[in-house]
Design an enzyme around this catalytic site. Sequence first.
Site, PDB file in Angstrom:
ATOM      1  N   ASP A 278       0.837  -1.206   0.000  1.00 36.79           N
ATOM      2  CA  ASP A 278       0.000   0.000   0.000  1.00 36.79           C
ATOM      3  C   ASP A 278       0.869   1.253   0.000  1.00 36.79           C
ATOM      4  OD1 ASP A 278       0.925  -0.218   2.587  1.00 36.79           O
ATOM      5  OD2 ASP A 278      -1.039  -0.090   3.551  1.00 36.79           O
ATOM      6  N   SER A 279       2.188   1.072   0.066  1.00 39.40           N
ATOM      7  CA  SER A 279       3.116   2.193  -0.124  1.00 39.40           C
ATOM      8  C   SER A 279       2.940   2.815  -1.500  1.00 39.40           C
ATOM      9  CB  SER A 279       4.560   1.714   0.045  1.00 39.40           C
ATOM     10  OG  SER A 279       4.818   0.569  -0.754  1.00 39.40           O
TER      11      SER A 279
ATOM     12  N   ASP B 211      -0.974  -6.181  -0.203  1.00 36.31           N
ATOM     13  CA  ASP B 211      -1.308  -5.549   1.076  1.00 36.31           C
ATOM     14  C   ASP B 211      -2.810  -5.341   1.204  1.00 36.31           C
ATOM     15  OD1 ASP B 211       0.686  -5.065   2.927  1.00 36.31           O
ATOM     16  OD2 ASP B 211       1.399  -3.252   1.948  1.00 36.31           O
TER      17      ASP B 211
ATOM     18  N   LYS C 234      -1.151  -9.468   2.913  1.00 36.36           N
ATOM     19  CA  LYS C 234      -0.393  -9.041   4.094  1.00 36.36           C
ATOM     20  C   LYS C 234      -1.244  -8.092   4.931  1.00 36.36           C
ATOM     21  CE  LYS C 234       3.095  -6.011   3.888  1.00 36.36           C
ATOM     22  NZ  LYS C 234       2.682  -4.964   4.875  1.00 36.36           N
TER      23      LYS C 234
ATOM     24  N   GLU D  10      -1.170  -5.737   8.735  1.00 37.02           N
ATOM     25  CA  GLU D  10      -0.333  -5.178   9.785  1.00 37.02           C
ATOM     26  C   GLU D  10      -0.897  -5.502  11.156  1.00 37.02           C
ATOM     27  OE1 GLU D  10       1.172  -1.271   7.194  1.00 37.02           O
ATOM     28  OE2 GLU D  10       0.318  -1.004   9.197  1.00 37.02           O
TER      29      GLU D  10
ATOM     30  N   GLU E 121       9.693  -4.286  10.451  1.00 40.22           N
ATOM     31  CA  GLU E 121      10.062  -2.966   9.939  1.00 40.22           C
ATOM     32  C   GLU E 121      10.617  -2.082  11.039  1.00 40.22           C
ATOM     33  OE1 GLU E 121       8.417   0.782   7.250  1.00 40.22           O
ATOM     34  OE2 GLU E 121       7.194  -1.026   7.469  1.00 40.22           O
TER      35      GLU E 121
END
Length: 325
Positions: A80-81, A119, A149, A151, A218
């Site tokens: 999602d970056s 993501d 993925k 978080e 991270e």
Amino acid sequence: MGVYRIDVTAIFATCGEGAGDVAAVTGYAVPMSVHSSSKRLLAPDITAMKGQAPIVALTSYHAHTAAIADRYCDFLLVGDSLGMVMHGFETTVPVPLELMIMHGRAVVRGAKRALVVVDMPFGSYEESPSVAFRNAARVMKETDCGGIKIEGGRRMAETIRYLVERGIPVMSHIGLTPQSVNVIGGFKAQGRTEKEWAAIVEDARQVADAGAFAVVLEALTEPLARRITAAIKIPTIGIGASTACDGQILVMEDMLGLSPRVPRFVKKFGKVGEVIEDAIKSYARHHRDEGASPHRRADVVSRAYRGDRRPVLRLPSGRRQPRHG
């Protein structure tokens, strides 16, 4: 009268439930289904790499960059970056699910061997395991990716277990979690003091126990990343978490030297931004200052569009197909 030979097996190979009846009548053994062989890596293949060769990964948002990275990476992350890298958002929070699906489709089309992980964007999975499954299943079905993925550590363990039990491979992400940037107060390294370590190690243990096939670490210190890597049975993928991890991932545009600003831990392996700027500058000067056509063979283009004639594409079969603009 001619004699015609009919390949009954070929005709009824995809009959499904009727295949058994065809075999009984004709005597042919008809396969129930036809599967094409695939060399694409799957989530269990990534898990099996722990303690073996280092895992190599990059983010990818387009089909053409995916095709290049596919030759060298074990998995590609449609992160999602992309909201910050491609669309100019200040954080990843505004990224919608539909945008992730669109880019996920492109990367899956471009990659042929690497596992593609997409993501789950902010707001698409936190509410409940069932909501997470509904959205993750949509991502899997509409992109044909090999995993998703999410978080979060222990708070997402129940959701991870729920998804994995229902057939969705999950990669976890702990440490600095960018979707929580508004809560944690910015893009800050985590676990900078030893008193914070126990909670982060527990996050890693719980997501591993819940069934995650790998976990992204991270912005963690090297001693903490080393401790987590030794404590769990799934691979750790570091981004700003030292070489103590089982694998590494970077944002492709950062390592290529295309992003104007990058985190301090990023090593640039190219100067693509400078190359692009030089090429565009040359193009503009060539056209503006010299008054020349930017096309290599302007005469061919001109002749091709004269009258009703259109440029054509030559197909492998030798047939010609009109090219449309």
